[in-house]
Design a protein around this motif. Structure first.
Motif, PDB file in Angstrom:
ATOM      1  N   VAL A   1       0.833  -1.204   0.000  1.00 48.06           N
ATOM      2  CA  VAL A   1       0.000   0.000   0.000  1.00 48.06           C
ATOM      3  C   VAL A   1       0.866   1.252   0.000  1.00 48.06           C
ATOM      4  O   VAL A   1       0.613   2.209  -0.755  1.00 48.06           O
ATOM      5  N   PHE A   2       1.923   1.264   0.814  1.00 50.74           N
ATOM      6  CA  PHE A   2       2.789   2.439   0.885  1.00 50.74           C
ATOM      7  C   PHE A   2       3.450   2.718  -0.467  1.00 50.74           C
ATOM      8  O   PHE A   2       3.468   3.859  -0.937  1.00 50.74           O
ATOM      9  N   LEU A   3       3.986   1.694  -1.103  1.00 50.51           N
ATOM     10  CA  LEU A   3       4.663   1.901  -2.383  1.00 50.51           C
ATOM     11  C   LEU A   3       3.672   2.258  -3.496  1.00 50.51           C
ATOM     12  O   LEU A   3       4.022   2.992  -4.429  1.00 50.51           O
ATOM     13  N   SER A   4       2.441   1.764  -3.396  1.00 51.56           N
ATOM     14  CA  SER A   4       1.420   2.151  -4.374  1.00 51.56           C
ATOM     15  C   SER A   4       1.121   3.639  -4.273  1.00 51.56           C
ATOM     16  O   SER A   4       1.001   4.340  -5.291  1.00 51.56           O
ATOM     17  N   VAL A   5       1.017   4.131  -3.044  1.00 48.25           N
ATOM     18  CA  VAL A   5       0.796   5.566  -2.846  1.00 48.25           C
ATOM     19  C   VAL A   5       2.006   6.358  -3.332  1.00 48.25           C
ATOM     20  O   VAL A   5       1.874   7.438  -3.927  1.00 48.25           O
ATOM     21  N   ALA A   6       3.204   5.808  -3.104  1.00 51.57           N
ATOM     22  CA  ALA A   6       4.423   6.482  -3.551  1.00 51.57           C
ATOM     23  C   ALA A   6       4.457   6.607  -5.066  1.00 51.57           C
ATOM     24  O   ALA A   6       4.905   7.633  -5.607  1.00 51.57           O
ATOM     25  N   VAL A   7       3.994   5.600  -5.776  1.00 46.93           N
ATOM     26  CA  VAL A   7       3.932   5.670  -7.239  1.00 46.93           C
ATOM     27  C   VAL A   7       2.909   6.708  -7.671  1.00 46.93           C
ATOM     28  O   VAL A   7       3.152   7.514  -8.585  1.00 46.93           O
ATOM     29  N   SER A   8       1.772   6.716  -7.007  1.00 51.98           N
ATOM     30  CA  SER A   8       0.690   7.622  -7.398  1.00 51.98           C
ATOM     31  C   SER A   8       1.052   9.088  -7.142  1.00 51.98           C
ATOM     32  O   SER A   8       0.838   9.956  -7.995  1.00 51.98           O
ATOM     33  N   LYS A   9       1.628   9.360  -5.964  1.00 52.71           N
ATOM     34  CA  LYS A   9       1.892  10.751  -5.566  1.00 52.71           C
ATOM     35  C   LYS A   9       3.321  11.193  -5.877  1.00 52.71           C
ATOM     36  O   LYS A   9       3.606  12.390  -5.860  1.00 52.71           O
ATOM     37  N   MET A  10       4.204  10.235  -6.109  1.00 50.64           N
ATOM     38  CA  MET A  10       5.605  10.523  -6.422  1.00 50.64           C
ATOM     39  C   MET A  10       6.229  11.462  -5.387  1.00 50.64           C
ATOM     40  O   MET A  10       6.862  12.466  -5.728  1.00 50.64           O
ATOM     41  N   PHE A  11       6.048  11.122  -4.119  1.00 50.95           N
ATOM     42  CA  PHE A  11       6.526  11.997  -3.040  1.00 50.95           C
ATOM     43  C   PHE A  11       7.882  11.566  -2.470  1.00 50.95           C
ATOM     44  O   PHE A  11       8.473  12.297  -1.668  1.00 50.95           O
ATOM     45  N   LEU A  12       8.381  10.386  -2.836  1.00 50.72           N
ATOM     46  CA  LEU A  12       9.660   9.952  -2.292  1.00 50.72           C
ATOM     47  C   LEU A  12      10.792  10.762  -2.916  1.00 50.72           C
ATOM     48  O   LEU A  12      10.885  10.849  -4.140  1.00 50.72           O
ATOM     49  N   PRO A  13      11.669  11.331  -2.100  1.00 51.64           N
ATOM     50  CA  PRO A  13      12.687  12.234  -2.638  1.00 51.64           C
ATOM     51  C   PRO A  13      13.908  11.538  -3.231  1.00 51.64           C
ATOM     52  O   PRO A  13      14.662  12.156  -3.975  1.00 51.64           O
ATOM     53  N   SER A  14      14.123  10.270  -2.877  1.00 43.12           N
ATOM     54  CA  SER A  14      15.354   9.615  -3.302  1.00 43.12           C
ATOM     55  C   SER A  14      15.114   8.150  -3.623  1.00 43.12           C
ATOM     56  O   SER A  14      14.312   7.467  -2.954  1.00 43.12           O
ATOM     57  N   ILE A  15      15.821   7.646  -4.617  1.00 41.95           N
ATOM     58  CA  ILE A  15      15.714   6.238  -4.982  1.00 41.95           C
ATOM     59  C   ILE A  15      16.258   5.342  -3.881  1.00 41.95           C
ATOM     60  O   ILE A  15      15.852   4.186  -3.751  1.00 41.95           O
ATOM     61  N   TYR A  16      17.134   5.857  -3.035  1.00 48.31           N
ATOM     62  CA  TYR A  16      17.741   5.030  -2.005  1.00 48.31           C
ATOM     63  C   TYR A  16      16.741   4.645  -0.917  1.00 48.31           C
ATOM     64  O   TYR A  16      16.899   3.627  -0.251  1.00 48.31           O
ATOM     65  N   ILE A  17      15.695   5.444  -0.734  1.00 53.42           N
ATOM     66  CA  ILE A  17      14.611   5.061   0.171  1.00 53.42           C
ATOM     67  C   ILE A  17      13.890   3.837  -0.394  1.00 53.42           C
ATOM     68  O   ILE A  17      13.557   2.895   0.340  1.00 53.42           O
ATOM     69  N   VAL A  18      13.657   3.851  -1.693  1.00 50.94           N
ATOM     70  CA  VAL A  18      13.020   2.699  -2.326  1.00 50.94           C
ATOM     71  C   VAL A  18      13.933   1.477  -2.222  1.00 50.94           C
ATOM     72  O   VAL A  18      13.461   0.359  -1.991  1.00 50.94           O
ATOM     73  N   PHE A  19      15.239   1.658  -2.390  1.00 50.15           N
ATOM     74  CA  PHE A  19      16.168   0.536  -2.245  1.00 50.15           C
ATOM     75  C   PHE A  19      15.994  -0.136  -0.881  1.00 50.15           C
ATOM     76  O   PHE A  19      15.951  -1.367  -0.780  1.00 50.15           O
ATOM     77  N   ALA A  20      15.893   0.666   0.184  1.00 46.49           N
ATOM     78  CA  ALA A  20      15.731   0.106   1.535  1.00 46.49           C
ATOM     79  C   ALA A  20      14.402  -0.631   1.673  1.00 46.49           C
ATOM     80  O   ALA A  20      14.332  -1.717   2.266  1.00 46.49           O
ATOM     81  N   LEU A  21      13.342  -0.066   1.121  1.00 46.05           N
ATOM     82  CA  LEU A  21      12.025  -0.706   1.208  1.00 46.05           C
ATOM     83  C   LEU A  21      11.981  -2.003   0.413  1.00 46.05           C
ATOM     84  O   LEU A  21      11.334  -2.974   0.826  1.00 46.05           O
ATOM     85  N   VAL A  22      12.668  -2.030  -0.722  1.00 46.37           N
ATOM     86  CA  VAL A  22      12.693  -3.236  -1.537  1.00 46.37           C
ATOM     87  C   VAL A  22      13.463  -4.348  -0.821  1.00 46.37           C
ATOM     88  O   VAL A  22      13.072  -5.528  -0.855  1.00 46.37           O
ATOM     89  N   LEU A  23      14.556  -4.004  -0.149  1.00 49.93           N
ATOM     90  CA  LEU A  23      15.303  -4.982   0.637  1.00 49.93           C
ATOM     91  C   LEU A  23      14.429  -5.551   1.752  1.00 49.93           C
ATOM     92  O   LEU A  23      14.407  -6.763   1.996  1.00 49.93           O
ATOM     93  N   TYR A  24      13.684  -4.675   2.423  1.00 49.62           N
ATOM     94  CA  TYR A  24      12.757  -5.095   3.483  1.00 49.62           C
ATOM     95  C   TYR A  24      11.669  -6.006   2.923  1.00 49.62           C
ATOM     96  O   TYR A  24      11.300  -7.019   3.533  1.00 49.62           O
ATOM     97  N   GLU A  25      11.173  -5.663   1.750  1.00 44.87           N
ATOM     98  CA  GLU A  25      10.160  -6.506   1.088  1.00 44.87           C
ATOM     99  C   GLU A  25      10.689  -7.921   0.864  1.00 44.87           C
ATOM    100  O   GLU A  25      10.000  -8.921   1.109  1.00 44.87           O
ATOM    101  N   GLY A  26      11.931  -8.031   0.401  1.00 44.28           N
ATOM    102  CA  GLY A  26      12.533  -9.343   0.183  1.00 44.28           C
ATOM    103  C   GLY A  26      12.696 -10.129   1.469  1.00 44.28           C
ATOM    104  O   GLY A  26      12.488 -11.347   1.495  1.00 44.28           O
TER     105      GLY A  26
END
Length: 448
Positions: A367-392
């Motif tokens: 849900v969080f990443l879906s909102v991030a795609v929709s609103k494009m509010f994340l300032p850095s790709i490295y935040i997504v890197f951390a979330l993707v690692l957590y997802e795995g």
């Protein structure tokens, strides 16, 4: 090397070879425990089987962006992919015309079909024949995709990888029921290693200047390693399907050689495994019903994580990041697989019995990443890197802990079937996520 024998037949149980079992004294029990070297061989063998079985599947997902954009390397320097021939997408997400969810569906639907049907009829095929089919289809998948000239042909190669992975998973998980339960952890760690090594090798080789085609051709060695691991590394106990080649007399299995002793605690259990009648359809239904408390949460975990992977990864595009769009996608895949590898290798340290908790956490991540795609509010790709690692980490933990719980809770006579049928859950979740990812991708890509 473990006991050699025909690849096509099961080893007869001990009682079929001699009449000594009924009168065996308790003092003989230490003979049926494998030594440390044979146990190590089995752990290594199942780790390699897990690695090789999932390798093609992972590589196809890592290459999904390249498959759909059908990148080629120019004859000039062989270091930079040529731009796609289609006009650039005007969307803020820089979308491919087809969602990477299409690659996911090609990679998972044949697996789903196999897993739904195989538990009820796969016993008709010997283990050795199943492994050969897995090896041939995996090898073919790399060749078909490497030499493809259109997206449809590439997707046909992805289907071959799916057949290999699906048949292999249900085969090798069922095979673990004949061995010590430690091989379940080895298998799970190997499948996690496939994710990490598959994604990392594809990323590394393409970053080093190899074309996607040459990268895939190098990977054709992996199915050969799978066959070698099954045939020459495993040291199966009596009563387990034979894994080696040759026609050594079966009586040699009675030898006190430590590499030829069964892993299980007593001969009666081994005989029950080897000689128990096939489960009836009604009994299989009862087993499946008892597994639902594990299978439903696992399916939810995999639905959420693969919706992220194939529905959102391509849309999480950062224009100002120091990576191209294709490179960003490959990094997402590699970090996700790194998390999976760590958690699938952690079962000996951390055990989680409440799989539903992992399902809830993964859904929140989705849900969080879906909102991030929709609103494009994340300032850095490295935040997504951390979330993707957590997802795995969440996904890998769901897999290994589910199969450990099933292995421990199932009755010995049900365990082989239960381990085979349980792998339907993750595949069903993945299939549903691929179907949902395509319209979501199309919706976002229509936005200006």
């Amino acid at each position: 090397m473990g006991p050699a024998g025909s690849l096509w037949h099961h080893i007869p149980s001990d009682s079929e070879e001699t009449g000594e079992d009924e009168d065996a004294s308790p003092s003989a029990e230490p003979e049926i425990i494998l030594d440390a070297f044979s146990q190590w061989r089995n752990n290594v063998g199942f780790w390699l089987l897990g690695l090789c079985n999932n390798f093609a599947y992972v590589v196809m997902l890592s290459a999904a962006h390249d498959i759909l954009s059908h990148q080629k390397v120019p004859a000039g320097n062989g270091t930079e992919p040529t731009p796609p021939s289609v006009p650039a997408n005007a969307s803020r997400y820089d979308c491919n015309a087809i969602s990477t969810g299409a690659v996911l569906l090609a990679d998972i639907l044949p697996t789903l079909l196999i897993k739904f049907s195989a538990p009820f009829c796969i016993h008709l095929l010997p283990y050795g024949l199943r492994v050969i089919i897995c090896v041939i289809t995996a090898w073919g998948s790399f060749l078909v995709v490497a030499f493809s000239t259109c997206t449809v042909q590439s997707l046909a190669g992805v289907v071959l990888a799916s057949i290999s992975s699906g048949l292999g998973e249900i085969t090798f998980l069922a095979l673990t029921s004949f061995f010590d339960s430690a091989v379940v952890s080895a298998w799970s760690s190997g499948t996690g290693g496939a994710g990490l090594l598959g994604a990392l090798s594809y990323l590394g080789l393409t970053e080093a200047g190899l074309s996607p085609q040459h990268t895939l051709l190098l990977m054709t060695i992996v199915p050969v390693i799978m066959q070698a691991s099954y045939s020459f590394v495993l040291a199966p106990p009596p009563g387990a399907p034979r894994c080696g080649w040759g026609n050594r007399p079966q009586k040699s299995l009675r030898s006190p050689s430590s590499t030829q002793q069964p892993l299980l605690e007593n001969k009666a259990t081994l005989q029950n495994k080897a000689q128990s009648p096939q489960l009836s359809l009604q009994e299989k239904g009862q087993v499946v019903k008892g597994l639902l408390k594990y299978l439903i949460p696992l399916a939810v975990v995999y639905f959420a994580e693969y919706f992220i992977n194939q529905g959102l990864f391509e849309l999480l595009y950062f224009h100002k990041a120091p990576f191209t769009h294709a490179q960003q996608y490959r990094w997402y895949q590699m970090l996700y697989q790194a998390g999976v590898f760590v958690s699938r290798s952690s079962a000996s340290c951390i055990r989680i019995r409440h799989i539903w908790l992992l399902a809830v956490l993964q859904c929140l991540n989705m849900v969080f990443l879906s909102v991030a795609v929709s609103k494009m509010f994340l300032p850095s790709i490295y935040i997504v890197f951390a979330l993707v690692l957590y997802e795995g980490l969440l996904g890998g933990a769901g897999y290994v802990n589910t199969f450990h719980c099933i292995s421990e809770k199932s009755k010995p006579e049900h365990r082989e079937f239960a381990m085979g049928v349980a792998c339907i859950a993750d595949t069903l979740g993945i299939s549903l996520s691929g179907a949902v990812a395509i319209p979501i991708h199309n919706h976002f890509c229509r936005l200006p």
